[in-house]
Design a protein around this motif. Sequence first.
Motif, mmCIF file in Angstrom:
data_model
loop_
_atom_site.group_PDB
_atom_site.id
_atom_site.type_symbol
_atom_site.label_atom_id
_atom_site.label_comp_id
_atom_site.label_asym_id
_atom_site.label_seq_id
_atom_site.Cartn_x
_atom_site.Cartn_y
_atom_site.Cartn_z
ATOM 1 N N ALA A 152 0.830 -1.208 0.000
ATOM 2 C CA ALA A 152 0.000 0.000 0.000
ATOM 3 C C ALA A 152 0.858 1.248 0.000
ATOM 4 O O ALA A 152 0.540 2.237 -0.679
ATOM 5 C CB ALA A 152 -0.924 0.000 1.212
ATOM 6 N N PHE A 153 1.972 1.227 0.721
ATOM 7 C CA PHE A 153 2.853 2.391 0.747
ATOM 8 C C PHE A 153 3.482 2.646 -0.618
ATOM 9 O O PHE A 153 3.526 3.794 -1.093
ATOM 10 C CB PHE A 153 3.953 2.223 1.804
ATOM 11 N N PHE A 154 3.975 1.580 -1.253
ATOM 12 C CA PHE A 154 4.584 1.768 -2.572
ATOM 13 C C PHE A 154 3.550 2.222 -3.599
ATOM 14 O O PHE A 154 3.835 3.066 -4.445
ATOM 15 C CB PHE A 154 5.296 0.496 -3.037
ATOM 16 N N TRP A 155 2.342 1.670 -3.504
ATOM 17 C CA TRP A 155 1.264 2.111 -4.391
ATOM 18 C C TRP A 155 0.973 3.592 -4.152
ATOM 19 O O TRP A 155 0.794 4.362 -5.086
ATOM 20 C CB TRP A 155 0.034 1.260 -4.156
ATOM 21 N N PHE A 156 0.927 3.999 -2.888
ATOM 22 C CA PHE A 156 0.694 5.398 -2.542
ATOM 23 C C PHE A 156 1.772 6.294 -3.152
ATOM 24 O O PHE A 156 1.463 7.335 -3.752
ATOM 25 C CB PHE A 156 0.665 5.566 -1.026
ATOM 26 N N ALA A 157 3.032 5.903 -2.975
ATOM 27 C CA ALA A 157 4.128 6.722 -3.487
ATOM 28 C C ALA A 157 4.070 6.852 -5.009
ATOM 29 O O ALA A 157 4.218 7.953 -5.558
ATOM 30 C CB ALA A 157 5.466 6.126 -3.045
ATOM 31 N N ILE A 158 3.842 5.743 -5.684
ATOM 32 C CA ILE A 158 3.785 5.766 -7.150
ATOM 33 C C ILE A 158 2.578 6.568 -7.626
ATOM 34 O O ILE A 158 2.682 7.380 -8.553
ATOM 35 C CB ILE A 158 3.760 4.321 -7.696
ATOM 36 N N ALA A 159 1.431 6.369 -6.989
ATOM 37 C CA ALA A 159 0.221 7.095 -7.387
ATOM 38 C C ALA A 159 0.365 8.592 -7.115
ATOM 39 O O ALA A 159 -0.102 9.418 -7.905
ATOM 40 C CB ALA A 159 -0.989 6.546 -6.650
ATOM 41 N N LEU A 160 1.024 8.956 -6.024
ATOM 42 C CA LEU A 160 1.222 10.366 -5.706
ATOM 43 C C LEU A 160 2.153 11.032 -6.711
ATOM 44 O O LEU A 160 1.889 12.156 -7.156
ATOM 45 C CB LEU A 160 1.775 10.506 -4.291
ATOM 46 N N ILE A 161 3.216 10.340 -7.089
ATOM 47 C CA ILE A 161 4.123 10.879 -8.112
ATOM 48 C C ILE A 161 3.381 11.013 -9.434
ATOM 49 O O ILE A 161 3.498 12.029 -10.128
ATOM 50 C CB ILE A 161 5.369 9.983 -8.256
ATOM 51 N N GLY A 162 2.599 10.003 -9.781
ATOM 52 C CA GLY A 162 1.824 10.068 -11.017
ATOM 53 C C GLY A 162 0.814 11.198 -10.998
ATOM 54 O O GLY A 162 0.638 11.902 -11.989
ATOM 55 N N ARG A 163 0.163 11.398 -9.873
ATOM 56 C CA ARG A 163 -0.818 12.484 -9.772
ATOM 57 C C ARG A 163 -0.150 13.840 -9.916
ATOM 58 O O ARG A 163 -0.689 14.740 -10.561
ATOM 59 C CB ARG A 163 -1.553 12.396 -8.447
ATOM 60 N N SER A 164 1.037 14.010 -9.330
ATOM 61 C CA SER A 164 1.725 15.297 -9.436
ATOM 62 C C SER A 164 2.190 15.563 -10.866
ATOM 63 O O SER A 164 2.356 16.712 -11.252
ATOM 64 C CB SER A 164 2.904 15.353 -8.475
ATOM 65 N N MET A 165 2.386 14.498 -11.656
ATOM 66 C CA MET A 165 2.806 14.648 -13.049
ATOM 67 C C MET A 165 1.625 14.624 -14.013
ATOM 68 O O MET A 165 1.806 14.756 -15.215
ATOM 69 C CB MET A 165 3.794 13.535 -13.406
ATOM 70 N N GLY A 166 0.420 14.412 -13.481
ATOM 71 C CA GLY A 166 -0.770 14.385 -14.317
ATOM 72 C C GLY A 166 -1.012 13.051 -15.001
ATOM 73 O O GLY A 166 -1.772 12.961 -15.949
ATOM 74 N N ILE A 167 -0.385 11.991 -14.500
ATOM 75 C CA ILE A 167 -0.549 10.649 -15.058
ATOM 76 C C ILE A 167 -1.425 9.839 -14.101
ATOM 77 O O ILE A 167 -1.103 9.727 -12.914
ATOM 78 C CB ILE A 167 0.818 9.944 -15.223
ATOM 79 N N PRO A 168 -2.516 9.262 -14.568
ATOM 80 C CA PRO A 168 -3.378 8.489 -13.656
ATOM 81 C C PRO A 168 -2.758 7.123 -13.336
ATOM 82 O O PRO A 168 -2.764 6.213 -14.146
ATOM 83 C CB PRO A 168 -4.684 8.334 -14.439
ATOM 84 N N LEU A 169 -2.225 6.991 -12.145
ATOM 85 C CA LEU A 169 -1.599 5.725 -11.724
ATOM 86 C C LEU A 169 -2.329 5.092 -10.543
ATOM 87 O O LEU A 169 -1.729 4.371 -9.754
ATOM 88 C CB LEU A 169 -0.128 5.958 -11.360
ATOM 89 N N GLY A 170 -3.614 5.362 -10.409
ATOM 90 C CA GLY A 170 -4.400 4.706 -9.375
ATOM 91 C C GLY A 170 -4.600 5.488 -8.104
ATOM 92 O O GLY A 170 -4.948 4.908 -7.078
ATOM 93 N N TRP A 171 -4.398 6.786 -8.131
ATOM 94 C CA TRP A 171 -4.583 7.596 -6.933
ATOM 95 C C TRP A 171 -6.017 7.516 -6.419
ATOM 96 O O TRP A 171 -6.246 7.356 -5.221
ATOM 97 C CB TRP A 171 -4.185 9.040 -7.181
ATOM 98 N N ASP A 172 -6.974 7.657 -7.320
ATOM 99 C CA ASP A 172 -8.379 7.652 -6.906
ATOM 100 C C ASP A 172 -8.775 6.320 -6.272
ATOM 101 O O ASP A 172 -9.477 6.294 -5.262
ATOM 102 C CB ASP A 172 -9.295 7.954 -8.094
ATOM 103 N N ILE A 173 -8.300 5.226 -6.825
ATOM 104 C CA ILE A 173 -8.606 3.908 -6.254
ATOM 105 C C ILE A 173 -7.933 3.758 -4.895
ATOM 106 O O ILE A 173 -8.534 3.279 -3.935
ATOM 107 C CB ILE A 173 -8.163 2.787 -7.217
ATOM 108 N N TRP A 174 -6.678 4.159 -4.805
ATOM 109 C CA TRP A 174 -5.960 4.062 -3.540
ATOM 110 C C TRP A 174 -6.666 4.886 -2.472
ATOM 111 O O TRP A 174 -6.843 4.426 -1.337
ATOM 112 C CB TRP A 174 -4.521 4.551 -3.692
ATOM 113 N N TYR A 175 -7.081 6.081 -2.843
ATOM 114 C CA TYR A 175 -7.740 6.965 -1.884
ATOM 115 C C TYR A 175 -9.075 6.385 -1.423
ATOM 116 O O TYR A 175 -9.445 6.513 -0.253
ATOM 117 C CB TYR A 175 -7.942 8.352 -2.493
ATOM 118 N N GLN A 176 -9.801 5.728 -2.309
ATOM 119 C CA GLN A 176 -11.055 5.085 -1.934
ATOM 120 C C GLN A 176 -10.819 3.895 -0.998
ATOM 121 O O GLN A 176 -11.661 3.577 -0.162
ATOM 122 C CB GLN A 176 -11.816 4.613 -3.167
#
Length: 80
Positions: free
Chosen positions: A23-47
């Motif tokens: 979950a932590f690695f998913w969070f880190a990758i999704a957060l980096i993707g969100r800051s770059m405008g790439i959808p890497l699962g942030w919304d799913i992780w947040y849900q």
Amino acid sequence: MKEKLLTWLDRFLVADVFLVIIAFFWFAIALIGRSMGIPLGWDIWYQLWTPVFNPAIGILFTGALFSWLIKKIGQMTKQQ
């Protein structure tokens, strides 16, 4: 019986640790993707944060505390 319970508790906690690490690695990758405008699962992780990851962290800490406490009590009874 106590040893069997401790063994299963330790196994469950190991699986829970891996869930929290993933979950932590998913969070880190999704957060980096969100800051770059790439959808890497942030919304799913947040849900999943409230119903899955938050309790997993709580169970991990509580289980580790209970495991330590049970082992300490077992050591104290062996010494007496």
